[in-house]
Write a protein that holds these residues in place. Sequence first.
Motif, PDB file in Angstrom:
ATOM      1  N   ASP A  32       0.823  -1.215   0.000  1.00  0.00           N
ATOM      2  CA  ASP A  32       0.000   0.000   0.000  1.00  0.00           C
ATOM      3  C   ASP A  32       0.854   1.260   0.000  1.00  0.00           C
ATOM      4  O   ASP A  32       0.512   2.246  -0.645  1.00  0.00           O
ATOM      5  CB  ASP A  32      -0.941   0.008   1.204  1.00  0.00           C
ATOM      6  N   ARG A  36       0.640   4.078  -2.908  1.00  0.00           N
ATOM      7  CA  ARG A  36       0.252   5.438  -2.506  1.00  0.00           C
ATOM      8  C   ARG A  36       1.325   6.455  -2.915  1.00  0.00           C
ATOM      9  O   ARG A  36       1.010   7.547  -3.382  1.00  0.00           O
ATOM     10  CB  ARG A  36       0.039   5.472  -0.988  1.00  0.00           C
ATOM     11  N   LYS A  71      -9.846   9.149  -6.813  1.00  0.00           N
ATOM     12  CA  LYS A  71      -8.416   9.146  -6.516  1.00  0.00           C
ATOM     13  C   LYS A  71      -7.900  10.572  -6.323  1.00  0.00           C
ATOM     14  O   LYS A  71      -7.095  10.827  -5.417  1.00  0.00           O
ATOM     15  CB  LYS A  71      -7.644   8.421  -7.619  1.00  0.00           C
ATOM     16  N   HIS A  75      -6.369  12.086  -2.736  1.00  0.00           N
ATOM     17  CA  HIS A  75      -5.048  12.716  -2.644  1.00  0.00           C
ATOM     18  C   HIS A  75      -5.139  14.218  -2.398  1.00  0.00           C
ATOM     19  O   HIS A  75      -4.123  14.919  -2.453  1.00  0.00           O
ATOM     20  CB  HIS A  75      -4.245  12.429  -3.917  1.00  0.00           C
TER      21      HIS A  75
END
Length: 78
Positions: A32, A36, A71, A75
């Motif tokens: 992850d 990321r 997404k 972010h």
Amino acid sequence: MSGRSDIAECVRHSLERYFRDLDGEPPSGLYDMVLRQMERPMLEVVMREAEGNQTRAADMLGMNRNTLRRKLTDHGML
């Protein structure tokens, strides 16, 4: 070397450095963390190349526009 090979080599190099820096400590949540860390810069570059057009950016990424929006929101880019 192709663009894909360049990217793979950068990831490989970064992971090798990461493991060296851990100095024997066990990693945790590596998968992850890597996804990321690479996702945000990829989104930034693609959105710039698409001149902010989410539909075009989603096409470049091969994903649904709603997925791209999620997404971008995740972010903090929207």
